[in-house]
Design an enzyme around this catalytic site. Structure first.
Site, mmCIF file in Angstrom:
data_model
loop_
_atom_site.group_PDB
_atom_site.id
_atom_site.type_symbol
_atom_site.label_atom_id
_atom_site.label_comp_id
_atom_site.label_asym_id
_atom_site.label_seq_id
_atom_site.Cartn_x
_atom_site.Cartn_y
_atom_site.Cartn_z
ATOM 1 N N ASP A 184 0.807 -1.230 0.000
ATOM 2 C CA ASP A 184 0.000 0.000 0.000
ATOM 3 C C ASP A 184 0.838 1.278 0.000
ATOM 4 O O ASP A 184 0.354 2.340 0.370
ATOM 5 C CB ASP A 184 -0.978 -0.002 1.186
ATOM 6 C CG ASP A 184 -0.273 -0.152 2.519
ATOM 7 O OD1 ASP A 184 0.933 -0.473 2.540
ATOM 8 O OD2 ASP A 184 -0.927 0.058 3.565
ATOM 9 N N GLU A 267 9.207 -3.121 13.566
ATOM 10 C CA GLU A 267 10.450 -2.589 12.985
ATOM 11 C C GLU A 267 11.539 -2.547 14.041
ATOM 12 O O GLU A 267 12.677 -2.990 13.824
ATOM 13 C CB GLU A 267 10.239 -1.163 12.445
ATOM 14 C CG GLU A 267 9.213 -1.033 11.326
ATOM 15 C CD GLU A 267 7.805 -0.775 11.819
ATOM 16 O OE1 GLU A 267 7.526 -0.976 13.042
ATOM 17 O OE2 GLU A 267 6.966 -0.373 11.001
#
Ligand SMILES: *[C@@H]1O[C@H](CO)[C@@H](O)[C@H](O)[C@H]1NC(C)=O
Ligand SMILES: *[C@@H]1O[C@H](CO)[C@@H](O)[C@H](O)[C@H]1NC(C)=O
Ligand SMILES: *[C@@H]1O[C@H](CO)[C@@H](O)[C@H](O)[C@H]1NC(C)=O
Length: 326
Positions: A184, A267
């Site tokens: 996306d 992350e």
């Protein structure tokens, strides 16, 4: 005056690279097939820093554009370190359009291997057909989210998929660079050429993210000086998934590196698991982090469409259309 000198130098450099390339592969034949006349057609040759050319033919105002990648299996491409693009995806209304867009970006990037990993128990035939059409090197894999995480309110989406991608890289790759590219986002082609030479971990800004509008390493006087991100939350590496790439060799030297099933901290957890690795080791790309080369675009979420009235339309084209509409 300065502009025309610059233009002249650019044209000369371009010509030299094209000459070099046509020497490398004696068959640099570009054939453009189109069924339409292209009024005011304009031919352009883009040559990037690595001598890779992509020819595009645009047609004035008519809107018809043909793009072809003339690099497949060329000699120069094989000399480039491979890029492994890990894309987690899942079944939803936006899946096919997002993958279509990303695939068309990656078709313009030389020496790419696309790892498309579905959060599903079985591969979607529609995703498989899309991948076949791209002419890209790809691996179509599945990695469902473990059931225990499915019940949670905030789910660790894409973690299972990305860890499957890391496993694939450990089993199949020896050099090059990998990047977690969600379906996306919007990617500038220059990003891929810059990350390709990552030695450890490279980073750059990501646009359209959080209330600050951008997430980026802070660069002061040419060196790393912290992180700018709308949600620090005690993270050692407060960065977005789209904001870094990692050397395959660097990963292989760290057999325990993995992404945690911890929403918001994927992350950070992954980058911490690459220890020994400190923020000062980050390679700063995108011109010392002054350019935005990837955006967290976020397509509008679409509701599930109403069922098709099969009595009325059961023998029409709408049956086929419904198969690709969520
Ligand atoms: C910037 O860095 C250079 C060396 O990298 C150093 O000589 C200089 O003093 C630094 N300037 C400031 C303002 O910190
Ligand atoms: C980044 O900044 C450093 C220090 O100011 C400089 O030497 C270097 O050329 C810069 N790199 C780029 C790509 O702009
Ligand atoms: C990887 O994890 C195992 C088990 O937790 C541990 O014994 C080993 O030392 C770790 N290896 C590295 C290189 O950190």
């Amino acid at each position: 005056m300065r502009g025309s000198i610059k233009m002249c130098v650019l044209v000369m450099i371009g010509a030299a690279i094209i000459f070099y390339q046509s020497h490398l592969s004696n068959t640099l034949v570009v054939r453009i097939e189109t069924n339409q006349e292209l009024p005011n057609a304009k031919e352009e040759m883009f040559v990037d820093g690595n001598g890779i050319g992509v020819a595009a033919v645009g047609a004035g105002n008519s809107g018809a554009v043909g793009i072809l990648n003339i690099n497949s299996n060329s000699h120069s491409q094989l000399a480039l370190p491979p890029l492994y693009i890990i894309t987690p995806t899942y079944y939803r209304a936006e899946q096919l359009p997002e993958l279509t867009r990303l695939s068309h970006t990656l078709m313009l990037v030389p020496n790419v291997h696309w790892l498309v990993i579905e959060d599903a128990h079985t591969k979607s035939p529609l995703v498989g057909e899309l991948l076949e059409r791209t002419s890209l090197k790809f691996s179509h894999l599945v990695a469902p989210m473990p059931d225990k995480y499915k019940k949670r309110k905030v789910k660790p989406r894409g973690v299972s998929n990305r860890n499957r991608g890391l496993q694939w890289i450990r089993e199949h790759a020896t050099n090059g660079v990998f990047y977690f590219a969600d379906d996306d986002n919007t990617y500038d082609l220059r990003l891929f050429e810059q990350m390709r030479f990552t030695k450890k971990v490279s980073m750059w800004p990501v646009g359209l993210i959080t209330k600050l509008g951008v997430s980026s390493p802070i660069v002061r006087n040419g060196t790393f000086d912290g992180f700018y991100d709308g949600w620090i939350a005690g993270r050692k590496f407060p960065v977005d998934m789209a904001g870094f790439a990692v050397s395959v060799k660097f990963l292989l030297e760290r057999p325990n590196a993995t992404m945690p099933f911890k929403p918001g901290f994927e992350e950070d957890g992954f980058l911490r698991s690459l220890a020994p690795f400190e923020p000062k080791d980050i390679e700063l790309l995108a011109s010392n982090c002054t350019k935005v080369l990837v955006w967290h675009t976020q397509t509008k979420k679409n509701e599930r469409s109403q069922p098709l009235d099969m009595v009325k339309y059961g023998t029409t084209n709408l049956v086929d259309l419904k198969k690709v509409i969520f």
